[in-house]
Each structure stands twice: as structure tokens, then as C-alpha cells.
Design a protein around this motif. Structure first.
Motif, PDB file in Angstrom:
ATOM      1  N   MET A   1       0.839  -1.216   0.000  1.00 34.12           N
ATOM      2  CA  MET A   1       0.000   0.000   0.000  1.00 34.12           C
ATOM      3  C   MET A   1       0.864   1.253   0.000  1.00 34.12           C
ATOM      4  O   MET A   1       0.617   2.196  -0.736  1.00 34.12           O
ATOM      5  CB  MET A   1      -0.911  -0.045   1.234  1.00 34.12           C
ATOM      6  CG  MET A   1      -1.890   1.105   1.292  1.00 34.12           C
ATOM      7  SD  MET A   1      -3.107   0.975  -0.076  1.00 34.12           S
ATOM      8  CE  MET A   1      -4.122   2.394   0.323  1.00 34.12           C
ATOM      9  N   LEU A   2       1.879   1.262   0.865  1.00 38.49           N
ATOM     10  CA  LEU A   2       2.757   2.425   0.946  1.00 38.49           C
ATOM     11  C   LEU A   2       3.528   2.615  -0.359  1.00 38.49           C
ATOM     12  O   LEU A   2       3.780   3.742  -0.787  1.00 38.49           O
ATOM     13  CB  LEU A   2       3.720   2.251   2.129  1.00 38.49           C
ATOM     14  CG  LEU A   2       3.063   2.268   3.546  1.00 38.49           C
ATOM     15  CD1 LEU A   2       4.098   2.002   4.606  1.00 38.49           C
ATOM     16  CD2 LEU A   2       2.375   3.612   3.759  1.00 38.49           C
ATOM     17  N   ILE A   3       3.887   1.483  -0.943  1.00 45.30           N
ATOM     18  CA  ILE A   3       4.620   1.556  -2.229  1.00 45.30           C
ATOM     19  C   ILE A   3       3.738   2.191  -3.305  1.00 45.30           C
ATOM     20  O   ILE A   3       4.185   3.012  -4.114  1.00 45.30           O
ATOM     21  CB  ILE A   3       5.078   0.155  -2.650  1.00 45.30           C
ATOM     22  CG1 ILE A   3       6.085  -0.402  -1.646  1.00 45.30           C
ATOM     23  CG2 ILE A   3       5.674   0.183  -4.057  1.00 45.30           C
ATOM     24  CD1 ILE A   3       6.524  -1.827  -1.919  1.00 45.30           C
ATOM     25  N   SER A   4       2.442   1.872  -3.333  1.00 47.53           N
ATOM     26  CA  SER A   4       1.513   2.431  -4.313  1.00 47.53           C
ATOM     27  C   SER A   4       1.339   3.931  -4.133  1.00 47.53           C
ATOM     28  O   SER A   4       1.295   4.696  -5.096  1.00 47.53           O
ATOM     29  CB  SER A   4       0.157   1.722  -4.202  1.00 47.53           C
ATOM     30  OG  SER A   4      -0.779   2.292  -5.091  1.00 47.53           O
ATOM     31  N   LEU A   5       1.264   4.380  -2.863  1.00 54.37           N
ATOM     32  CA  LEU A   5       1.110   5.819  -2.610  1.00 54.37           C
ATOM     33  C   LEU A   5       2.349   6.580  -3.079  1.00 54.37           C
ATOM     34  O   LEU A   5       2.247   7.683  -3.644  1.00 54.37           O
ATOM     35  CB  LEU A   5       0.869   6.051  -1.122  1.00 54.37           C
ATOM     36  CG  LEU A   5      -0.473   5.540  -0.559  1.00 54.37           C
ATOM     37  CD1 LEU A   5      -0.542   5.724   0.947  1.00 54.37           C
ATOM     38  CD2 LEU A   5      -1.622   6.277  -1.243  1.00 54.37           C
ATOM     39  N   ALA A   6       3.460   6.044  -2.856  1.00 55.57           N
ATOM     40  CA  ALA A   6       4.707   6.707  -3.287  1.00 55.57           C
ATOM     41  C   ALA A   6       4.763   6.815  -4.813  1.00 55.57           C
ATOM     42  O   ALA A   6       5.205   7.836  -5.388  1.00 55.57           O
ATOM     43  CB  ALA A   6       5.904   5.925  -2.751  1.00 55.57           C
ATOM     44  N   SER A   7       4.287   5.778  -5.491  1.00 54.43           N
ATOM     45  CA  SER A   7       4.279   5.789  -6.955  1.00 54.43           C
ATOM     46  C   SER A   7       3.332   6.863  -7.499  1.00 54.43           C
ATOM     47  O   SER A   7       3.652   7.563  -8.470  1.00 54.43           O
ATOM     48  CB  SER A   7       3.870   4.403  -7.458  1.00 54.43           C
ATOM     49  OG  SER A   7       3.771   4.394  -8.873  1.00 54.43           O
ATOM     50  N   ASP A   8       2.182   7.000  -6.827  1.00 58.55           N
ATOM     51  CA  ASP A   8       1.218   8.035  -7.268  1.00 58.55           C
ATOM     52  C   ASP A   8       1.790   9.434  -7.097  1.00 58.55           C
ATOM     53  O   ASP A   8       1.582  10.327  -7.936  1.00 58.55           O
ATOM     54  CB  ASP A   8      -0.078   7.889  -6.473  1.00 58.55           C
ATOM     55  CG  ASP A   8      -0.886   6.666  -6.899  1.00 58.55           C
ATOM     56  OD1 ASP A   8      -0.609   6.149  -8.016  1.00 58.55           O
ATOM     57  OD2 ASP A   8      -1.783   6.260  -6.142  1.00 58.55           O
TER      58      ASP A   8
END
Length: 403
Positions: free
Chosen positions: A1-8
Motif C-alpha cells: 500500500m505504501l509503495i503504491s502511494l509513493a508511486s502516485d
């Protein structure tokens, strides 16, 4: 989840950067567009830099040559024909120049509309056209030949009558004259009048019964009933009578003492042969006499009726000269005392015989009229009367189209 937010978050930064670049490019394009539009707005087409007077003069030379008139409905079959109303559709300046140039609107041809539903728009256009002509002399043609639009002709005349004082030329080709209202106002500037009807009747065209036309000089009448009109014959200098029998034409000619030019085109519904014997027509000012015929009409002895001492041009069908053309021509020249004045002789409807010879030669005609400088002739075939312009005579004559 944290990885996805960073990508956005990373992607948003990239998108903001791309939007900034595109906005910069869009701003540059908008600046370039504004600059180009400014150049276009500041540019003046060279033709629009001309003074209005010169533009108006160009417009006048672009219209049909007088006496051809612009058709008010643009129904001309001539594809390159130009009308004043078309000039008003090009741009604002041309519209202003055209509308404020009265000479553009001084002539109009009015034809009967194919559909009665177009009638009201026609009347409005005629009224506008006449209003734009200002104080210019007017030239008007009215052509209504079907006999089913009498009301149209009447209402059209109701618009024209207030402008009669500046009418210079009028041409009426109608089924009959019953639809023409009585005209009592003077036509002080009228110089040319042409009347033609399709119906054989004895009704007098009452429209001109009491009309004052002090400047009338040229008249064209077609069809016998048009001869019933009362005109100031003595002041005419040019007269053309078409499809009219001699017995109707000659009494009129006896009144036209000041004629300079005369055209007689004889014709009738049925073939008849006339021999002129009882008329004496003295026209001291006449310089041009043109006699024509339809395919069947025959009139002999016509020259014996005329005394024309100053005649310079004679055109006549050879059959009209009778069985001895040379004797007829000599007698005419002698009686009229025009042996020194006659300079041009045109003999039409000459027969080309099977042998290629002609009964009368060019030398015979020249001997009969020694003063003639320009001699020409027009041949028809011996069998069917079809025009033959080939060189078929032993004297090497040819049809040069002279009238």
C-alpha cells in the motif's frame, strides 16, 4: 500500500511537469496566433485601397453592355453575367459602394416569375432597385408572354409609374396590352420604345394614348396590333417594323418624315404575295433602308413606293425586286435621285442555281448603281431556301454576313 502511494506521488509530479511544459507551448502558440491575426487584421487588400469612385467605375464596366440589361432575378443563362446585387454580396465595402452608385441600378429586365409564390419578393426587389437608381435615366424591359400573369404586370407598372419622368428606354413584350395601365403622365426623357405582342388583336394599347413623349426618336414595333398605338411619328429618326404586312406598315411610314434609319421585316401567318402600287413615301432624311422577309413572304414593287434622295445604304431581298431586278433598281435610283448618295448595297435571298450561275451578276448591280462602293450578297439554295455561304457563283461572291 505504501509503495503504491509513493508511486502516485511521483506520477503527480511528472504530470505537473508535463502540464507546465504544455501550458508554456500553448501560450507560445497563442502568442503566435495573436501576432498572425494582428498581421491579417492590419492587411488591406489592394483592391480595397482604391477610391470609391474608381471601384464604382470598375463595377459599371463589369455589367452587361447596354442595351442588354441585368435580369432582376439572376435567371440569365449566361454563366459569367454580373448583376449589381451580386456585387453587394462580396464584402462590406463593395456593398456600400454598389448601393450608393445609382448608375449601377439604372437598367433592369423584368421577366414573369415561373412561380406566383415568388411574386411578392419580386415586387420588393423592383422597388429597392428603382430606389437605388436615384435620379439616373432608366432603361426597363418587361417580358411577360404567357398571358397568365396580368396582375403581375399591373402591379409592376404601379411601381414604375412614379419614375416615368426619367424613363429613357422601355421595352414591353407582352401577351397583349390589356394588363398595362393607362399612362397619362409625360415621359419627357423617353428616347427608345419597343412594343411586341403575341396575340393578334385590334385592341389599341391604351397605355400611351395620351402620353407626351417629346424626345422619342427610336421605335421598334413587332406584331400588327402594336401598330395601333398612337405615337409622335413625325419626330422619329429610327423605326423598325417586324412581322407586319405592307398594308399596315406603309401608312405609318408616310407619317415618319424625319426618319434616318428604317428596318422593315415583312411577315404574316399565311403566305401572301403583295405588289406595291398605291403608296408614295417620301423620306428626305433617310440614309439606311433595310428590308427583310420571313421564309414565305413575297413583296414586289416595294422600291416604287419610296423616294429617298439621301439614301446611303440599301438592303433588300432579291425576290422583292421582281422579275427584272436591275430594271427595278435603276428605276428606284432614278426616281429617288440617290444615284450619287447610295454607297452600300446588300442583296439577300439570292438564288444559287444548279449550274452554279446567278441570273444577275455583281457587275449588273454595280452598273445599275455606279456610286456603290461596298457591294455584298447573301445566297440561299435553289431547292429548299437553306442559307448557302459557299462560293458557288462564277463571280466568286461569298456571304460576308453583312446586314
Amino acid at each position: 500500500m505504501l509503495i503504491s502511494l509513493a508511486s502516485d506521488r511521483t506520477r503527480i509530479v511528472e504530470i505537473r511537469s508535463q502540464i507546465s511544459e504544455l501550458e508554456s507551448l500553448l501560450a507560445a502558440l497563442r502568442d503566435e496566433q495573436a501576432t498572425a491575426q494582428q498581421r491579417l487584421d492590419s492587411y488591406i487588400y489592394p483592391i480595397l485601397t482604391l477610391p470609391n469612385e474608381i471601384t464604382a467605375e470598375i463595377f459599371l464596366h463589369f455589367l452587361p453592355n447596354y442595351p442588354r440589361l441585368p435580369d432582376i432575378d439572376h435567371s440569365s443563362r449566361i454563366h459569367d453575367a454580373v448583376f449589381p446585387t451580386r456585387l453587394t454580396h462580396v464584402c462590406r465595402k463593395w456593398r456600400e459602394v454598389a448601393i450608393t452608385t445609382p448608375s449601377l441600378w439604372k437598367g433592369l429586365a423584368i421577366f414573369e416569375p415561373p412561380l406566383l409564390s415568388k411574386f411578392e419578393g419580386r415586387l420588393a426587389l423592383i422597388e429597392t432597385w428603382l430606389g437605388r437608381s436615384g435620379c439616373c435615366p432608366l432603361s426597363i424591359d418587361i417580358i411577360a408572354i404567357t398571358g397568365r400573369h396580368h396582375d403581375i404586370v399591373k402591379k409592376t407598372f404601379s411601381l414604375i409609374i412614379p419614375h416615368l419622368a426619367r424613363l429613357e428606354r422601355l421595352k414591353l413584350i407582352l401577351d397583349d396590352f390589356r394588363s398595362v395601365p393607362h399612362i397619362s403622365l409625360p415621359m419627357a426623357t423617353l428616347r427608345t420604345l419597343e412594343l411586341g405582342t403575341l396575340r393578334e388583336n385590334d385592341e389599341r394599347p391604351a397605355a400611351f394614348a395620351s402620353c407626351d413623349m417629346p424626345r422619342l426618336r427610336e421605335v421598334v414595333l413587332n406584331c400588327p396590333s402594336s401598330l395601333n398605338v398612337d405615337l409622335p411619328w413625325a419626330q422619329l429618326t429610327s423605326l423598325s417594323l417586324g412581322c407586319i404586312e405592307p398594308d399596315l406598315s406603309f401608312p405609318i411610314l408616310q407619317k415618319t418624315l424625319n426618319l434616318v434609319s428604317c428596318v422593315l421585316n415583312f411577315g404574316s401567318d399565311e403566305y401572301e404575295q403583295y405588289t406595291i402600287t398605291d403608296y408614295h413615301i417620301k423620306l428626305p432624311c433617310l440614309t439606311s433602308l433595310i428590308v427583310r422577309r420571313d421564309d414565305r413572304e413575297m413583296v414586289t414593287g416595294i422600291l416604287t413606293a419610296f423616294v429617298v434622295p439621301h439614301l446611303r445604304r440599301l438592303e433588300i431581298p432579291e425576290p422583292f425586286l421582281g422579275s427584272d431586278p436591275i430594271a427595278s433598281l435603276k428605276g428606284f435610283v432614278s426616281e429617288s435621285s440617290c444615284n450619287c448618295a447610295l454607297k452600300e448595297l446588300v442583296i439577300t435571298n439570292r438564288k444559287v442555281w444548279p449550274t452554279g450561275c446567278c441570273p444577275v451578276t455583281e457587275e449588273d448591280y454595280r452598273a445599275a448603281c455606279p456610286s456603290v462602293v461596298d457591294f455584298s450578297s447573301e445566297f440561299i439554295s435553289h431547292d429548299d431556301g437553306v442559307s448557302d455561304t459557299s462560293d458557288n457563283s462564277e463571280d466568286d461572291w461569298e456571304d460576308d454576313g453583312s446586314e
